[in-house]
Structure formats: structure tokens, C-alpha cells
Write a protein that holds these residues in place. Structure first.
Motif, short mmCIF file in Angstrom:
data_model
loop_
_atom_site.label_atom_id
_atom_site.label_comp_id
_atom_site.label_asym_id
_atom_site.label_seq_id
_atom_site.Cartn_x
_atom_site.Cartn_y
_atom_site.Cartn_z
N ALA A 152 0.83 -1.20 0.00
CA ALA A 152 0.00 0.00 0.00
C ALA A 152 0.87 1.25 0.00
CB ALA A 152 -0.93 -0.02 1.21
N TYR A 153 1.98 1.23 0.78
CA TYR A 153 2.84 2.41 0.85
C TYR A 153 3.56 2.63 -0.48
CZ TYR A 153 6.28 5.75 2.56
OH TYR A 153 7.06 6.88 2.73
N LEU A 154 4.04 1.54 -1.07
CA LEU A 154 4.68 1.67 -2.39
C LEU A 154 3.69 2.21 -3.42
CD1 LEU A 154 6.90 -1.55 -2.74
CD2 LEU A 154 7.65 0.83 -2.98
N SER A 155 2.46 1.75 -3.34
CA SER A 155 1.43 2.23 -4.26
C SER A 155 1.17 3.72 -4.06
CB SER A 155 0.13 1.44 -4.05
OG SER A 155 -0.92 1.96 -4.84
N GLU A 156 1.14 4.12 -2.79
CA GLU A 156 0.92 5.54 -2.50
C GLU A 156 2.03 6.39 -3.08
OE1 GLU A 156 0.87 8.39 1.49
OE2 GLU A 156 0.48 6.23 1.67
N ARG A 157 3.30 5.98 -2.89
CA ARG A 157 4.44 6.73 -3.42
C ARG A 157 4.40 6.77 -4.93
NH1 ARG A 157 10.05 7.37 -0.64
NH2 ARG A 157 10.13 8.43 -2.64
N LEU A 158 4.05 5.62 -5.57
CA LEU A 158 4.04 5.57 -7.04
C LEU A 158 3.00 6.51 -7.61
CD1 LEU A 158 4.51 2.59 -9.33
CD2 LEU A 158 2.41 3.87 -9.61
N ILE A 159 1.79 6.53 -7.00
CA ILE A 159 0.74 7.41 -7.50
C ILE A 159 1.16 8.88 -7.35
CG2 ILE A 159 -1.63 8.18 -7.11
CD1 ILE A 159 -2.28 5.29 -6.28
N ARG A 160 1.85 9.18 -6.22
CA ARG A 160 2.30 10.56 -6.01
C ARG A 160 3.38 10.95 -7.03
NH1 ARG A 160 3.78 10.16 -0.96
NH2 ARG A 160 6.01 9.90 -1.33
N ASP A 161 4.28 9.99 -7.31
CA ASP A 161 5.35 10.29 -8.27
C ASP A 161 4.82 10.43 -9.69
OD1 ASP A 161 7.23 10.29 -6.26
OD2 ASP A 161 7.74 8.16 -6.52
N VAL A 162 3.79 9.62 -10.01
CA VAL A 162 3.20 9.75 -11.34
C VAL A 162 2.56 11.12 -11.50
CG1 VAL A 162 1.38 8.90 -12.88
CG2 VAL A 162 2.86 7.29 -11.71
N GLY A 163 1.86 11.55 -10.47
CA GLY A 163 1.22 12.85 -10.54
C GLY A 163 2.22 13.99 -10.64
N ARG A 164 3.42 13.82 -10.06
CA ARG A 164 4.45 14.86 -10.09
C ARG A 164 5.42 14.68 -11.27
NH1 ARG A 164 6.06 14.97 -3.61
NH2 ARG A 164 4.02 15.72 -2.85
N HIS A 165 5.14 13.70 -12.10
CA HIS A 165 5.95 13.42 -13.29
C HIS A 165 7.38 13.05 -12.92
CE1 HIS A 165 2.65 15.00 -15.72
NE2 HIS A 165 2.65 16.10 -14.96
N ARG A 166 7.54 12.41 -11.82
CA ARG A 166 8.86 11.90 -11.40
C ARG A 166 8.96 10.44 -11.84
NH1 ARG A 166 8.95 13.68 -5.16
NH2 ARG A 166 11.04 12.76 -5.27
N TYR A 167 9.19 10.27 -13.14
CA TYR A 167 9.09 8.93 -13.73
C TYR A 167 10.27 8.03 -13.34
CZ TYR A 167 5.54 11.34 -16.48
OH TYR A 167 4.45 12.07 -16.86
N GLY A 168 11.40 8.64 -12.95
CA GLY A 168 12.51 7.80 -12.50
C GLY A 168 12.16 7.04 -11.24
N TYR A 169 11.51 7.73 -10.28
CA TYR A 169 11.09 7.06 -9.06
C TYR A 169 9.96 6.05 -9.33
CZ TYR A 169 13.88 10.33 -6.35
OH TYR A 169 14.94 11.04 -5.82
N LYS A 198 -3.30 -2.36 -8.67
CA LYS A 198 -3.75 -0.97 -8.69
C LYS A 198 -2.68 -0.08 -9.31
CE LYS A 198 -5.78 0.54 -5.02
NZ LYS A 198 -5.96 1.07 -3.61
N MET A 199 -1.41 -0.36 -8.95
CA MET A 199 -0.31 0.43 -9.51
C MET A 199 -0.14 0.17 -11.01
SD MET A 199 2.60 0.39 -6.53
CE MET A 199 2.36 -1.31 -6.01
N VAL A 200 -0.29 -1.10 -11.44
CA VAL A 200 -0.20 -1.43 -12.87
C VAL A 200 -1.31 -0.74 -13.64
CG1 VAL A 200 -0.38 -3.29 -14.56
CG2 VAL A 200 0.97 -3.62 -12.48
N ALA A 201 -2.51 -0.76 -13.09
CA ALA A 201 -3.63 -0.10 -13.75
C ALA A 201 -3.37 1.39 -13.88
CB ALA A 201 -4.92 -0.36 -12.98
N LYS A 202 -2.74 2.00 -12.82
CA LYS A 202 -2.43 3.42 -12.90
C LYS A 202 -1.46 3.73 -14.02
CE LYS A 202 -2.59 7.65 -11.32
NZ LYS A 202 -3.83 8.46 -11.37
N LEU A 203 -0.49 2.84 -14.20
CA LEU A 203 0.48 3.05 -15.28
C LEU A 203 -0.17 2.87 -16.66
CD1 LEU A 203 3.64 1.22 -13.87
CD2 LEU A 203 3.14 3.68 -13.86
N LEU A 204 -1.05 1.90 -16.75
CA LEU A 204 -1.70 1.65 -18.04
C LEU A 204 -2.64 2.78 -18.43
CD1 LEU A 204 -2.50 -2.17 -17.76
CD2 LEU A 204 -0.65 -1.09 -19.04
N GLU A 205 -3.18 3.49 -17.42
CA GLU A 205 -4.08 4.60 -17.70
C GLU A 205 -3.33 5.84 -18.17
OE1 GLU A 205 -6.15 5.12 -14.09
OE2 GLU A 205 -7.62 3.53 -14.49
#
Length: 817
Positions: A55-72, A101-108
Motif C-alpha cells: 500500500a505504501y509503495l502504491s501511495e508513493r508511485l501514485i504521487r510520483d506519477v502525478g508529479r511526473h517523477r518517472y525515475g522514481y 492498482k499500480m499497474v492499472a495506474k500506469l496503463l491509464e
């Protein structure tokens, strides 16, 4: 309290600190491996924390996607992948939910790189075998999204290719993850198959686009891996290979719909390729299900354009040949029945010019051409599929097709009127073409099984029809059945070879089954050959087929009795050309002379009787010098050299029956039978066949009666049939019917009212009359064999056989029939 924990790292939960430590300050440095090892060890030591880590990794990934920090984002997905590969505890399900959930976020995301990253992670997850089942997990979103990626239309060709390949890999992952798990959503449901299969076919369809880039030889292996078409083909093969019996229909139906929607039946290449992939991928015992789907689709498209139906039929042909190597099951006759039904519909369409029965003159010519192509495709399919069947099934198909041929008979009436006649003729031609395709290459050691009575009767009845094309098909079909050693092509041309050994004929001794067959059906075959020779509309192909049929009977089915009858038959054909009661054209008469010369030249060398060969050779040499128009070398050429006057043919140009019976009788052949001229018997079949006119049938009866009369030399010309004669016959027939009806009424009344003694006396008198007539017939027709006692001398000193009836002869006790 919570704010303080968030600010002070030492007060944060350990799993969060471990997760934060795997991320470097600079994302280009990548995942911190030592800290990742600590996180993995902690997850394995405390599996109850795995869901929180996810859940924590998912939270960080969603935040990084929103901030366009694609390296993280990439680092987070790599960490998730490693945790998935390492952990297989019972708590994995909760962690998987976060992962998906994280994979779906990336696919979207609209970024192609993120879509590809999410797909790769999902593929790795799909290859993991989970220890615990999941009851509530759904992959509907992934099926839809991966299918959408398969249809990517990105402007950059390279990026478009990568996205499409990622979509195909994602669909492959979904299939692998769900196809064998009964607890998952059924991937074989139509709602999923309608997305997966068309997406794979779409990429298969664009194989030319991928091949057009033509990579260099050194780069070829790498490029092949990047080809969406090949990847889609492998995925489709894997999908179909996993299909169970009940799922085949759901997998095949989207293929048919895709081919319909994109009009891919007409080029046929892609459709054939698709079904070859299908037939070679599914289990062999499921092949007949695919054939049934194609047959149903053909029926559903019975009103589609002929080019579409022709494409379906050709695909069916390819699929049926592949299916025949496995298990076709009960679909054999169903397939032929559907094809024959489509053949009849095509004939109707060609006649009416439209698919709804209304005549449309503007498009009739185009449709006739298209329907003709479709009919040829159906016939080709029938032949190619039948060639793969075992002998017993092939025999059933032959009987089935023959039963569909419309014939003029008492039990099988045909349609009347001009349209009905055209429909009957076209149906007969197409079905006989189909039968010829099925019979080509047919091998059966027992002719009784290959040509049963009911089949042979129907087939030979078509040999008496007016249409020359139909008669030719019948002859070719008979040749296909009789030729069991591949000798047919050696008689493709009619000639008088001086040495037939150059033909290298394959000759076997006539078997007992063949002898029985000829005893039962030989006279029927001879009669139809004789009547076929007398047709005015015969062309060179007919005479070549007749020659081939006579030659193959002599090689495949002949014993001494058959040889004698064939010689009598050919001599009777020579008489037809000589007497010319049929008023045949000059070409037909010369062709009959040439046909007789070629066959007698062949049979004389097969019998190897020197005196017989010498007589045939002398007549042929005489014809070469003085009458070359009576030999095949001058008749059966592109420009026949004929004589305008055949009435003055001298006896030296003819094969003499007396001479042949004399020379063959000295070699053990039945000379008495050879002396008898061949006379065919008229049957009801001739009367019911579609002859050219009633007058022809009547003249045929007159001819038979004249041949049977002892005054053969004094021929009485047949009565001329005119309109008045026919009118009188019809009027007289009405009166005869009235008289017959009255007579029957009187007979019924007599048997109802007359005393028993009178009825018994009447019946006894009729029985005596019948017996006397039978005795007279027996005395005339039956010639008893000679008595064992030898011969006696008649009053004029001539030896005369003393014979007794068969039923009075005394046979030894050991004589067994």
C-alpha cells in the motif's frame, strides 16, 4: 502525534523507513540494492506487513506519477517486481491488489513508456504461480486496456509497434493467469473473447506492414522479436491450444465476425492463414467443431455475395483437409449436405439473377460469373475433402451425392418448364462434376462395393440423357471407378499401335469378385456403351472416353466371356456406322469405324491369338492404304480428314464377325456366342430417360425388333413419325384407357358375383395357357448343352448334336455347383 511521526524519520514505522531507503536521492542511480535486500528480508520475516508495504509503495508511485517523477516510478515498479518474485505467503493476495492498482495506474497513463512499464510488470506477475487462490480478483480492466493497446495508432511507427507488442504480451499474460484457474473470471466468456481474438487478428492482419521494413541479415533476429504479427500468432496459438471442448465455439465465433467486418473473405489469403493457425493449434479431437462453425457461417451467409461465399468455401476446404488427419466425426455427411445445398442455391441465383428470387437484368451477367466461381470452389472443396476420407466413408459420400442428382423416373420426377429444365440440367452437371471429383483416385478392390446396384442404375440412367456434357461426365466417372492401376492416361488418345507393350500397362488377373460383378452388370454396361455410341451430339472427347472405358474394362474386369461380349459389342457398333439407320453425320460414322479399329487392335494384342491379330492387322493395313478416314489417326485430330461417301464401304475395310469367331473359336473361346450379333435389350430406363424425342424411342424399339427378327437382311423401314401420327396415338390412348377401365370393372364385378366353380375353371384355363406359352418361350430361347453321348448324323449326312434338356441330364454324384 501523527504530524510529529511524519516529520521525524526515526519515529516512522520500520516498513516505511525500509521502503523510503530503497529510493536514492538521484533517480538515475537506480534502486539501492542493499536496502532492497533489507526490505525483502523484512517482508519474508514479517509477512503480515507485506500488504502495508504494498500500500505504501502504491501511495508513493501514485504521487510520483502525478508529479511526473518517472525515475522514481520505475524504481517503485522494480521493487514491486522483486517483492512479488520473492514472496509467496498467504498474505500475497492483499499485496497483489496493491500491485494491480499500480499497474492499472500506469496503463491509464498517456505516456507510452509508462504503459510499457506497467505491461512488463504485469507479464512478470502472470508468470508467478500463486500458492493461495483468489476469489474476488478481476481482470476485466486489463483485458480492455491491453486490447486497446493492440490497436494503437501512435504517430511514431516505432512507438506504435512497442505499444502493440505490449498489448499482445499483456493479453498473453491475462490468458496464462486465468485460463487454468477455475476460481478466476472465465476468460472464455464472449465478452472477453470478443476483445482478445480480434485484437490478435488485427496485428496478424498487418504482417505485411511489419515485413516491409526488410531488416538487414545481422539485425533480423532482433527485428523478428519485435514483430507484432509473430507475437500475435504465438499468443493466438497458445490461446487455442488451451481451449477445452466447450470453449471452441466462443473462440472461433470472433474470428468469423472479424473476417466479416473487415471483408477479408474475398482476398482469402488472410482467412486461410487464420484457420490454418486454428486447425493446427487446437486439439485434433476438436477439429469437427471448427468445421461445424464454418458450415453454420456458410449457411448464415447464403445470401451474401458469391465472392464471400467462395472465400468461406475455400477456407472450409483447407480446414477440412487438416481436420481429416485428426477426427472429423459425424460432420462428414453434414458437410457434403451443406455444400450440395449451397450448390443448388447458387444455381437458383444464377438463373434468377438475384438473391431474393426477383430477376434483375442489370446485374445478372456479373452474378452469373461470380456464381460460377463459387460453384467451382464448392466442387473443388468436395473433391479435396473426399480425397482424405477412408474408403468406406468415401463410398457413403458417393452414394449420397448420387442420390441428390435429379433424374427423370417414375419415383424421381423433375421440374418442368424452361426454367425447371435449366435448373435440372445445371444441377445434374454440378453434382456429376462433384461426383467425378470424389471418384478420382478412388481405390476399391471389390467392384461390387465400389459400384453397388442402386448407384450404378442411377448413374447409367444419366448416360441416356440428351445433354452431351452430362453423358461425358458419366463416362469419366465410370472410368475413374474401373481404373484401379492408373492406366487411364495411357488411353487418353485413340490410336492403332502396332505394339502395345510400349504403354507398359499394369494388368492383373480378374478376381472372383470382379467376375461376379460382370456377370451381374455386364449387359447393363454394354447396352449403355452401345447407346452412347449412337448419339449424334458426340464429339471427340466422347469417343476418347468410350475407348478408355472399353480398354479399362478389358484390362481390369475381363475374362474370356467378357472379351467375347466386348468384341460382339464393338462389331455391333461397326454395324451402326455401316447401316446408318440413325442417320448419323459423316464424322460420327467415321469415328465409330475408327473406335472399333482402335479397340480391336488393342484386344487382339491382349488376347495374343496370332490368327486374330493377323486379321485385325490386315484390315487396318487395308484401311491405311485405301480408307484412312476409317482410322483414328485421321479422324481424331484437330482437322479430321473424312470421306463424303461412306455408303460404298467394301467388305475388306470391315472386321468380319465370321472370321473373328472362327479364329478365336480355335483358341478356346466360345465361337457360338461370337457368331451371335449383339442386340441390346430395351428397358423402362430408356423410356423414362430424357431422350431427344418420342420418335427416337419408338425408332429404337423398331430397330430392336428388326434385329431380333430372322429376316435381318430384309430390313423394313421404320414408319415415319409425324405430328398426325402422334396426335392419333394420343387420341387412341384415351380410348384404350376407357376400354381398360371398363374391362377392370367387369373383372371385379365377375369375381364378386360369379360362383366359385366358374372362377376356378377360368383361372385353371389361364394357368394352362400361361404354361404353354412359357414352354414355347423355353423351346425358342434356351439351347440345351450337347449330350455326353456324342453326336449323331442327320438325314443329309451332316453331324448333328444330340441334346437333352438340362433337367433330364444325369450328373455324377461328386458334381458340385
Amino acid at each position: 502525534m501523527y504530524g510529529v511521526c511524519g516529520c521525524c524519520g526515526a519515529l516512522r514505522p520500520r516498513y516505511k523507513r525500509l521502503v523510503d531507503n530503497i529510493f536514492p536521492e538521484d533517480p538515475e542511480d537506480g534502486l539501492v540494492k542493499t536496502n532492497m535486500e533489507k526490505l525483502t528480508f523484512y517482508a519474508l520475516s514479517a509477512p503480515e506487513k507485506l500488504d502495508r508495504i504494498g500500500a505504501y509503495l502504491s501511495e508513493r508511485l501514485i504521487r510520483d506519477v502525478g508529479r511526473h517523477r518517472y525515475g522514481y516510478v520505475c524504481i517503485a515498479m522494480e521493487a514491486l517486481d522483486q517483492l512479488l518474485m520473492a514472496c509467496h505467503c498467504q498474505s500475497i493476495n492483499l499485496f497483489v491488489e496493491s500491485f494491480l492498482k499500480m499497474v492499472a495506474k500506469l496503463l491509464e497513463s498517456e505516456k507510452p513508456n509508462l504503459q510499457i512499464l506497467g505491461t512488463n510488470s504485469f507479464v512478470k506477475f502472470a508468470n508467478i504461480e500463486e500458492d493461495t487462490p483468489s476469489y474476488h480478483r478481476s481482470y476485466d480492466f486489463f483485458v480492455s486496456r491491453f486490447s486497446e493497446m493492440c490497436h494503437s495508432s501512435h504517430e511514431d511507427l516505432e512507438i506504435k509497434t512497442k505499444i502493440r507488442m505490449s498489448g499482445i504480451k499483456g493479453l498473453q499474460g491475462v490468458v496464462r493467469k486465468t485460463v487454468n484457474d477455475e476460481l478466476q473470471a472465465n476468460i472464455w466468456d464472449p465478452q472477453h473473447m470478443d476483445k482478445i481474438v480480434p485484437s490478435l487478428l488485427f496485428n496478424l492482419q498487418h504482417v505485411e506492414e511489419a515485413e516491409s521494413r526488410s531488416p538487414s541479415p545481422l539485425q533480423a533476429p532482433e527485428k523478428e522479436k519485435e514483430n507484432p504479427a509473430e507475437l500475435a500468432e504465438r499468443c493466438l496459438r497458445e490461446l487455442l491450444g488451451r481451449a477445452a471442448f466447450g470453449n471452441i465455439k466462443n473462440a472461433i465465433k470472433p474470428v468469423l465476425i472479424h473476417l466479416d467486418n473487415h471483408s477479408l473473405w474475398e482476398p482469402k489469403v488472410f482467412a486461410i492463414r487464420c484457420f490454418k493457425i486454428i486447425m493446427y493449434s487446437i486439439q485434433p479431437q476438436h477439429s469437427h467443431l471448427v468445421i461445424q462453425q464454418l458450415l453454420s457461417h456458410l449457411d448464415a451467409n447464403s445470401r451474401s455475395a458469391a465472392t464471400v461465399r467462395a472465400g468461406i468455401v475455400e477456407v472450409l476446404s483447407e480446414a477440412a483437409v487438416i481436420a481429416a488427419t485428426g477426427s472429423v466425426g459425424p460432420t462428414v455427411l453434414e458437410m457434403f449436405n451443406t455444400l450440395l445445398r449451397q450448390l443448388r442455391l447458387s444455381i437458383d441465383y444464377a438463373l434468377t439473377g438475384s438473391y431474393d428470387g426477383a430477376i434483375s437484368l442489370g446485374t445478372k451477367i456479373i452474378k452469373e460469373h461470380e456464381e460460377r466461381m463459387f460453384q467451382e470452389a464448392v466442387i473443388k472443396t468436395i473433391g479435396s475433402f473426399a480425397s482424405t476420407l477412408p474408403t468406406y466413408q468415401r463410398s457413403e459420400v458417393i452414394l449420397f451425392i448420387m442420390s441428390k442428382v435429379p433424374l427423370p423416373s417414375l419415383h424421381h420426377p423433375v421440374e418442368t418448364g424452361r426454367t425447371g429444365e435449366n435448373r435440372n440440367r445445371l444441377t445434374q452437371i454440378m453434382l456429376l462434376k462433384s461426383l467425378l471429383q470424389v471418384s478420382t483416385g478412388f481405390q476399391c478392390n471389390n467392384m461390387m462395393s465400389a459400384l453397388p446396384s442402386n448407384f450404378l442404375d442411377r448413374l447409367l440412367s444419366t448416360a441416356l440423357m440428351e445433354d452431351a456434357e452430362i453423358r461425358l461426365f458419366v463416362l469419366e466417372i465410370l472410368i475413374s471407378f474401373i481404373d484401379r492401376h492408373g492406366n487411364r492416361h495411357k488411353f487418353s488418345t485413340i490410336s492403332t499401335l502396332s505394339d502395345i507393350s510400349i504403354l507398359k500397362l499394369k494388368v492383373d488377373k480378374c478376381s472372383r469378385q470382379d467376375t461376379i460383378f460382370m456377370k451381374k452388370h455386364s449387359q447393363q454396361l454394354y447396352r449403355h456403351i452401345y447407346l452412347s455410341c449412337k448419339e449424334e451430339t458426340n464429339i471427340q472427347k466422347h469417343y476418347e472416353a468410350l475407348y478408355g472405358l472399353l480398354a479399362l474394362i478389358s484390362i481390369e474386369l475381363a475374362n474370356e466371356e467378357v472379351v467375347v461380349d466386348l468384341i460382339r459389342l464393338v462389331l455391333a457398333v461397326q454395324d451402326v456406322a455401316q447401316v446408318n439407320e440413325e442417320n448419323l453425320p459423316v464424322y460420327n460414322r467415321c469415328a465409330l469405324y475408327a473406335l472399333g479399329a482402335a479397340y480391336l487392335n488393342l484386344i487382339s494384342q491382349l488376347t495374343t491369338v496370332p490368327a486374330f491379330c493377323q486379321h485385325i492387322h490386315e484390315v487396318i493395313e487395308t484401311r491405311k492404304k485405301e480408307a484412312p478416314y476409317m482410322l483414328p489417326e485421321d479422324v481424331f485430330v484437330e482437322r479430321p480428314r473424312l470421306s463424303q461417301n461412306l455408303d460404298g464401304v467394301v467388305i475388306e475395310f470391315l472386321f468380319r464377325q465370321s472370321k473373328i469367331s472362327e479364329v478365336l473359336g480355335g483358341s478356346g473361346y466360345n465361337s457360338d456366342r461370337l457368331c451371335l450379333p449383339y442386340v441390346p435389350q430395351l428397358t423402362d430406363e430408356d423410356r423414362l430417360s430424357k431422350r431427344k424425342s418420342i420418335g427416337e424411342t419408338i425408332s429404337l424399339q423398331v430397330e430392336v425388333e428388326s434385329r431380333n427378327s430372322p429376316e435381318k437382311e430384309e430390313r423394313v423401314p421404320a414408319e415415319e413419325i409425324t405430328y398426325e401420327t402422334l396426335k392419333k396415338a394420343i387420341v387412341d390412348s384415351v380410348a384404350v384407357e376407357e376400354q381398360e377401365r371398363e374391362r377392370r370393372r367387369q373383372v371385379v364385378e365377375k369375381f364378386q358375383k360369379a360362383p366359385f366353380e366358374e372362377i376356378a375353371a377360368h383361372c385353371g384355363a389361364r394357368a394352362s395357357l400361361l404354361q404353354s406359352k412359357l414352354n414355347q418361350i423355353f423351346e425358342i430361347t434356351i439351347r440345351p448343352p450337347p449330350s455326353p453321348s456324342g453326336t449323331i448324323t442327320a438325314a443329309y449326312g451332316q453331324p448333328q448334336n444330340h441334346s437333352i434338356p438340362v433337367y433330364e441330364m444325369k450328373f455324377p454324384d461328386l458334381c458340385v455347383y
